[in-house]
Design a protein around this motif. Structure first.
Motif, PDB file in Angstrom:
ATOM      1  N   GLY A  54      59.290  44.336  26.742  1.00 22.48           N
ATOM      2  CA  GLY A  54      59.355  44.680  25.251  1.00 22.48           C
ATOM      3  C   GLY A  54      60.312  45.021  24.712  1.00 22.48           C
ATOM      4  O   GLY A  54      60.718  44.855  23.689  1.00 22.48           O
ATOM      5  N   LEU A  55      61.036  45.859  25.578  1.00 21.57           N
ATOM      6  CA  LEU A  55      62.306  46.738  24.853  1.00 21.57           C
ATOM      7  C   LEU A  55      63.476  45.893  25.486  1.00 21.57           C
ATOM      8  O   LEU A  55      64.689  46.488  25.484  1.00 21.57           O
ATOM      9  N   GLY A  56      63.408  44.915  26.217  1.00 21.68           N
ATOM     10  CA  GLY A  56      64.689  44.365  26.950  1.00 21.68           C
ATOM     11  C   GLY A  56      65.071  44.994  28.194  1.00 21.68           C
ATOM     12  O   GLY A  56      64.132  46.097  28.573  1.00 21.68           O
ATOM     13  N   GLN A  57      65.643  44.637  29.218  1.00 24.28           N
ATOM     14  CA  GLN A  57      66.127  45.358  30.299  1.00 24.28           C
ATOM     15  C   GLN A  57      67.478  44.963  30.648  1.00 24.28           C
ATOM     16  O   GLN A  57      68.086  44.126  30.331  1.00 24.28           O
ATOM     17  N   THR A  58      68.404  45.894  31.566  1.00 24.93           N
ATOM     18  CA  THR A  58      69.707  45.859  31.887  1.00 24.93           C
ATOM     19  C   THR A  58      69.688  46.114  33.388  1.00 24.93           C
ATOM     20  O   THR A  58      69.003  47.138  33.610  1.00 24.93           O
ATOM     21  N   LEU A  59      70.118  45.093  34.005  1.00 20.94           N
ATOM     22  CA  LEU A  59      70.199  45.320  35.654  1.00 20.94           C
ATOM     23  C   LEU A  59      71.574  45.496  35.827  1.00 20.94           C
ATOM     24  O   LEU A  59      72.423  44.908  35.209  1.00 20.94           O
ATOM     25  N   TYR A  60      71.959  46.511  36.625  1.00 19.56           N
ATOM     26  CA  TYR A  60      73.243  46.692  37.147  1.00 19.56           C
ATOM     27  C   TYR A  60      73.336  46.470  38.719  1.00 19.56           C
ATOM     28  O   TYR A  60      72.578  47.094  39.278  1.00 19.56           O
ATOM     29  N   ILE A  61      74.147  45.737  39.084  1.00 11.30           N
ATOM     30  CA  ILE A  61      74.228  45.299  40.527  1.00 11.30           C
ATOM     31  C   ILE A  61      75.072  46.357  41.307  1.00 11.30           C
ATOM     32  O   ILE A  61      76.164  46.404  40.770  1.00 11.30           O
ATOM     33  N   VAL A  62      74.677  46.841  42.170  1.00  9.99           N
ATOM     34  CA  VAL A  62      75.203  48.056  42.977  1.00  9.99           C
ATOM     35  C   VAL A  62      76.027  47.224  44.369  1.00  9.99           C
ATOM     36  O   VAL A  62      77.091  47.582  44.762  1.00  9.99           O
ATOM     37  N   GLU A  63      74.955  46.261  45.054  1.00  6.88           N
ATOM     38  CA  GLU A  63      75.498  45.784  46.166  1.00  6.88           C
ATOM     39  C   GLU A  63      74.768  44.209  46.498  1.00  6.88           C
ATOM     40  O   GLU A  63      73.810  44.421  46.105  1.00  6.88           O
ATOM     41  N   GLY A  64      75.449  43.663  47.051  1.00  7.17           N
ATOM     42  CA  GLY A  64      74.779  42.274  47.479  1.00  7.17           C
ATOM     43  C   GLY A  64      75.139  41.092  46.304  1.00  7.17           C
ATOM     44  O   GLY A  64      75.906  41.393  45.325  1.00  7.17           O
ATOM     45  N   VAL A  65      74.116  40.170  46.223  1.00  9.22           N
ATOM     46  CA  VAL A  65      74.240  39.103  45.556  1.00  9.22           C
ATOM     47  C   VAL A  65      72.745  38.772  44.990  1.00  9.22           C
ATOM     48  O   VAL A  65      72.053  38.410  45.272  1.00  9.22           O
ATOM     49  N   ALA A  66      73.122  38.989  43.501  1.00 10.78           N
ATOM     50  CA  ALA A  66      71.679  39.038  42.525  1.00 10.78           C
ATOM     51  C   ALA A  66      71.587  37.530  42.084  1.00 10.78           C
ATOM     52  O   ALA A  66      72.635  36.946  41.479  1.00 10.78           O
ATOM     53  N   LEU A  67      70.439  37.017  41.817  1.00  8.03           N
ATOM     54  CA  LEU A  67      70.298  35.772  41.012  1.00  8.03           C
ATOM     55  C   LEU A  67      69.184  36.036  39.791  1.00  8.03           C
ATOM     56  O   LEU A  67      68.380  36.876  40.039  1.00  8.03           O
ATOM     57  N   ILE A  68      69.780  35.537  38.607  1.00  8.83           N
ATOM     58  CA  ILE A  68      68.951  36.192  37.352  1.00  8.83           C
ATOM     59  C   ILE A  68      68.853  34.910  36.598  1.00  8.83           C
ATOM     60  O   ILE A  68      69.987  34.112  36.397  1.00  8.83           O
ATOM     61  N   GLN A  69      67.854  34.784  36.196  1.00  8.97           N
ATOM     62  CA  GLN A  69      67.589  33.407  35.227  1.00  8.97           C
ATOM     63  C   GLN A  69      66.380  33.555  34.153  1.00  8.97           C
ATOM     64  O   GLN A  69      65.400  34.249  34.418  1.00  8.97           O
ATOM     65  N   ALA A  70      66.715  33.346  33.047  1.00  7.51           N
ATOM     66  CA  ALA A  70      65.869  33.361  31.961  1.00  7.51           C
ATOM     67  C   ALA A  70      65.251  31.954  31.874  1.00  7.51           C
ATOM     68  O   ALA A  70      65.733  30.914  32.371  1.00  7.51           O
ATOM     69  N   ARG A  71      63.899  31.881  31.480  1.00  5.12           N
ATOM     70  CA  ARG A  71      63.196  30.590  31.252  1.00  5.12           C
ATOM     71  C   ARG A  71      63.921  29.733  30.428  1.00  5.12           C
ATOM     72  O   ARG A  71      64.356  29.954  29.519  1.00  5.12           O
ATOM     73  N   GLY A  72      64.375  28.598  31.209  1.00  5.76           N
ATOM     74  CA  GLY A  72      65.053  27.475  30.584  1.00  5.76           C
ATOM     75  C   GLY A  72      66.686  27.586  30.472  1.00  5.76           C
ATOM     76  O   GLY A  72      67.307  26.875  30.078  1.00  5.76           O
ATOM     77  N   GLY A  73      67.037  28.654  31.106  1.00  2.10           N
ATOM     78  CA  GLY A  73      68.580  29.078  31.072  1.00  2.10           C
ATOM     79  C   GLY A  73      69.104  28.864  32.296  1.00  2.10           C
ATOM     80  O   GLY A  73      68.568  28.443  33.382  1.00  2.10           O
ATOM     81  N   ARG A  74      70.368  29.056  32.522  1.00  2.25           N
ATOM     82  CA  ARG A  74      71.348  28.721  33.493  1.00  2.25           C
ATOM     83  C   ARG A  74      71.101  29.997  34.552  1.00  2.25           C
ATOM     84  O   ARG A  74      70.798  31.035  34.089  1.00  2.25           O
ATOM     85  N   LEU A  75      71.131  29.672  35.827  1.00  6.27           N
ATOM     86  CA  LEU A  75      71.062  30.664  36.724  1.00  6.27           C
ATOM     87  C   LEU A  75      72.529  31.547  36.941  1.00  6.27           C
ATOM     88  O   LEU A  75      73.638  31.031  36.882  1.00  6.27           O
ATOM     89  N   ILE A  76      72.290  32.698  36.789  1.00  9.70           N
ATOM     90  CA  ILE A  76      73.475  33.751  36.954  1.00  9.70           C
ATOM     91  C   ILE A  76      73.528  34.466  38.224  1.00  9.70           C
ATOM     92  O   ILE A  76      72.515  34.784  38.710  1.00  9.70           O
ATOM     93  N   GLU A  77      74.609  34.294  38.702  1.00  9.67           N
ATOM     94  CA  GLU A  77      75.078  35.100  39.970  1.00  9.67           C
ATOM     95  C   GLU A  77      75.654  36.158  39.618  1.00  9.67           C
ATOM     96  O   GLU A  77      76.897  36.147  39.029  1.00  9.67           O
ATOM     97  N   ALA A  78      75.002  37.455  40.034  1.00  6.41           N
ATOM     98  CA  ALA A  78      75.926  38.676  39.900  1.00  6.41           C
ATOM     99  C   ALA A  78      76.160  39.513  40.951  1.00  6.41           C
ATOM    100  O   ALA A  78      75.462  39.425  42.060  1.00  6.41           O
ATOM    101  N   ARG A  79      77.238  40.164  41.234  1.00  6.25           N
ATOM    102  CA  ARG A  79      77.937  40.763  42.227  1.00  6.25           C
ATOM    103  C   ARG A  79      78.040  42.260  41.817  1.00  6.25           C
ATOM    104  O   ARG A  79      77.783  42.537  40.567  1.00  6.25           O
ATOM    105  N   PRO A  80      78.376  43.189  42.729  1.00  4.23           N
ATOM    106  CA  PRO A  80      78.528  44.635  42.521  1.00  4.23           C
ATOM    107  C   PRO A  80      79.426  44.778  41.487  1.00  4.23           C
ATOM    108  O   PRO A  80      80.570  44.158  41.099  1.00  4.23           O
TER     109      PRO A  80
END
Length: 147
Positions: A54-80
Protein backbone atom coordinates in the motif's frame (compact mmCIF):
# COMPACT_ATOMS: atom_id res chain seq x y z
CA UNK A 1 17.42 5.54 23.16
CA UNK A 2 16.85 1.84 23.60
CA UNK A 3 18.32 -1.42 22.36
CA UNK A 4 15.53 -3.24 20.52
CA UNK A 5 15.23 -6.93 21.33
CA UNK A 6 15.06 -8.88 18.08
CA UNK A 7 12.82 -11.89 17.53
CA UNK A 8 14.59 -15.00 16.22
CA UNK A 9 15.01 -15.61 12.49
CA UNK A 10 11.94 -17.41 11.13
CA UNK A 11 11.10 -19.33 7.96
CA UNK A 12 8.93 -17.27 5.67
CA UNK A 13 5.38 -18.65 5.26
CA UNK A 14 4.78 -21.00 2.33
CA UNK A 15 1.60 -19.16 1.33
CA UNK A 16 3.67 -16.07 0.53
CA UNK A 17 6.84 -17.65 -0.90
CA UNK A 18 7.88 -20.37 -3.34
CA UNK A 19 11.04 -22.13 -2.21
CA UNK A 20 12.98 -21.54 0.99
CA UNK A 21 13.21 -18.05 2.45
CA UNK A 22 13.95 -16.81 5.97
CA UNK A 23 13.46 -13.39 7.49
CA UNK A 24 14.55 -11.23 10.36
CA UNK A 25 12.30 -8.40 11.47
CA UNK A 26 14.67 -5.48 12.05
CA UNK A 27 12.06 -2.88 12.92
CA UNK A 28 8.28 -2.88 13.14
CA UNK A 29 6.84 0.51 13.99
CA UNK A 30 4.09 0.85 16.55
CA UNK A 31 0.96 2.84 15.69
CA UNK A 32 0.77 5.42 14.27
CA UNK A 33 4.07 4.51 12.55
CA UNK A 34 3.81 2.35 9.46
CA UNK A 35 7.58 1.89 9.12
CA UNK A 36 8.96 -1.60 8.78
CA UNK A 37 12.35 -3.09 7.89
CA UNK A 38 13.07 -6.77 7.26
CA UNK A 39 16.13 -8.70 6.16
CA UNK A 40 15.14 -11.61 3.91
CA UNK A 41 17.36 -14.48 2.78
CA UNK A 42 16.30 -16.44 -0.31
CA UNK A 43 17.67 -19.84 -1.40
CA UNK A 44 18.43 -20.17 -5.14
CA UNK A 45 15.17 -20.00 -7.09
CA UNK A 46 13.08 -18.95 -4.07
CA UNK A 47 10.75 -15.99 -4.60
CA UNK A 48 7.67 -14.23 -3.35
CA UNK A 49 4.16 -14.68 -4.68
CA UNK A 50 2.74 -11.76 -6.67
CA UNK A 51 1.96 -9.05 -4.13
CA UNK A 52 1.77 -5.30 -3.65
CA UNK A 53 2.41 -2.79 -0.87
CA UNK A 54 0.00 0.00 0.00
CA UNK A 55 2.90 2.39 0.64
CA UNK A 56 5.39 0.94 -1.86
CA UNK A 57 8.58 -0.97 -1.09
CA UNK A 58 12.30 -0.44 -1.51
CA UNK A 59 14.59 -3.46 -1.74
CA UNK A 60 18.31 -3.09 -1.10
CA UNK A 61 20.42 -6.00 -2.34
CA UNK A 62 23.31 -6.87 -0.04
CA UNK A 63 24.53 -10.16 -1.51
CA UNK A 64 23.73 -12.44 -4.47
CA UNK A 65 21.65 -11.90 -7.60
CA UNK A 66 18.04 -10.80 -7.19
CA UNK A 67 15.28 -10.93 -9.79
CA UNK A 68 12.45 -8.42 -9.48
CA UNK A 69 9.54 -7.96 -11.85
CA UNK A 70 6.38 -5.85 -11.88
CA UNK A 71 3.31 -7.32 -13.53
CA UNK A 72 3.70 -6.73 -17.26
CA UNK A 73 7.14 -5.19 -16.76
CA UNK A 74 10.66 -6.19 -17.68
CA UNK A 75 12.67 -8.39 -15.37
CA UNK A 76 15.27 -6.50 -13.34
CA UNK A 77 18.46 -8.27 -12.31
CA UNK A 78 19.83 -6.55 -9.20
CA UNK A 79 23.19 -7.08 -7.53
CA UNK A 80 24.83 -5.97 -4.27
CA UNK A 81 24.53 -2.24 -3.78
CA UNK A 82 21.44 -1.92 -6.02
CA UNK A 83 18.20 -0.49 -4.64
CA UNK A 84 14.89 -1.15 -6.40
CA UNK A 85 11.68 0.72 -5.56
CA UNK A 86 8.16 -0.46 -6.35
CA UNK A 87 5.50 2.25 -6.05
CA UNK A 88 2.34 1.89 -3.94
CA UNK A 89 -0.09 -0.71 -5.27
CA UNK A 90 2.20 -2.10 -8.00
CA UNK A 91 1.96 -5.89 -8.20
CA UNK A 92 5.38 -7.49 -8.31
CA UNK A 93 7.50 -10.42 -7.20
CA UNK A 94 11.12 -10.71 -6.15
CA UNK A 95 13.50 -13.52 -5.35
CA UNK A 96 16.82 -15.21 -5.98
CA UNK A 97 18.16 -16.17 -9.37
CA UNK A 98 18.03 -19.93 -10.05
CA UNK A 99 21.73 -20.39 -9.26
CA UNK A 100 22.46 -17.82 -6.52
CA UNK A 101 21.36 -17.11 -2.97
CA UNK A 102 20.26 -13.63 -2.00
CA UNK A 103 21.29 -13.01 1.51
CA UNK A 104 20.34 -10.82 3.02
CA UNK A 105 18.23 -8.32 1.12
CA UNK A 106 16.59 -5.48 2.98
CA UNK A 107 12.93 -4.74 2.51
CA UNK A 108 12.06 -1.28 3.72
CA UNK A 109 8.76 0.50 3.58
CA UNK A 110 5.33 0.65 5.09
CA UNK A 111 3.64 -2.40 6.42
CA UNK A 112 3.73 -5.20 3.93
CA UNK A 113 0.43 -6.28 2.51
CA UNK A 114 1.33 -9.97 2.86
CA UNK A 115 -2.02 -11.01 4.27
CA UNK A 116 -3.95 -9.05 1.70
CA UNK A 117 -1.63 -10.35 -1.02
CA UNK A 118 -1.93 -13.94 0.14
CA UNK A 119 -5.74 -13.70 0.22
CA UNK A 120 -5.87 -11.98 -3.18
CA UNK A 121 -3.31 -14.32 -4.72
CA UNK A 122 -5.99 -16.81 -5.79
CA UNK A 123 -7.78 -14.01 -7.66
CA UNK A 124 -4.66 -12.39 -9.11
CA UNK A 125 -3.84 -13.53 -12.63
CA UNK A 126 -0.74 -15.69 -12.57
CA UNK A 127 -0.62 -16.55 -8.85
CA UNK A 128 2.70 -17.76 -7.50
CA UNK A 129 5.54 -18.15 -9.98
CA UNK A 130 6.42 -21.71 -10.82
CA UNK A 131 10.01 -22.80 -11.63
CA UNK A 132 9.19 -23.37 -15.32
CA UNK A 133 7.86 -19.80 -15.64
CA UNK A 134 10.86 -18.36 -13.82
CA UNK A 135 13.16 -19.90 -16.41
CA UNK A 136 11.04 -18.79 -19.38
CA UNK A 137 12.13 -16.04 -21.77
CA UNK A 138 9.56 -13.68 -20.21
CA UNK A 139 11.39 -13.94 -16.89
CA UNK A 140 14.92 -13.40 -18.15
CA UNK A 141 16.51 -9.97 -18.05
CA UNK A 142 16.78 -8.45 -21.51
CA UNK A 143 19.99 -6.71 -20.53
CA UNK A 144 22.03 -6.31 -17.41
CA UNK A 145 24.08 -3.28 -16.54
CA UNK A 146 26.46 -5.58 -14.67
CA UNK A 147 29.04 -7.58 -16.60
Amino acid sequence: MQLIEQPPTSKAPAEMFTGDAWWDVIYRGKEPSRARANMVRFAPGARTAWHSHGLGQTLYIVEGVALIQARGGRLIEARPGDAVHTPPGEEHWHGASPDRFIGPSGAVGGRRDHLAGARRRRRVRGGPLQPARLNSAACRPATSRHT
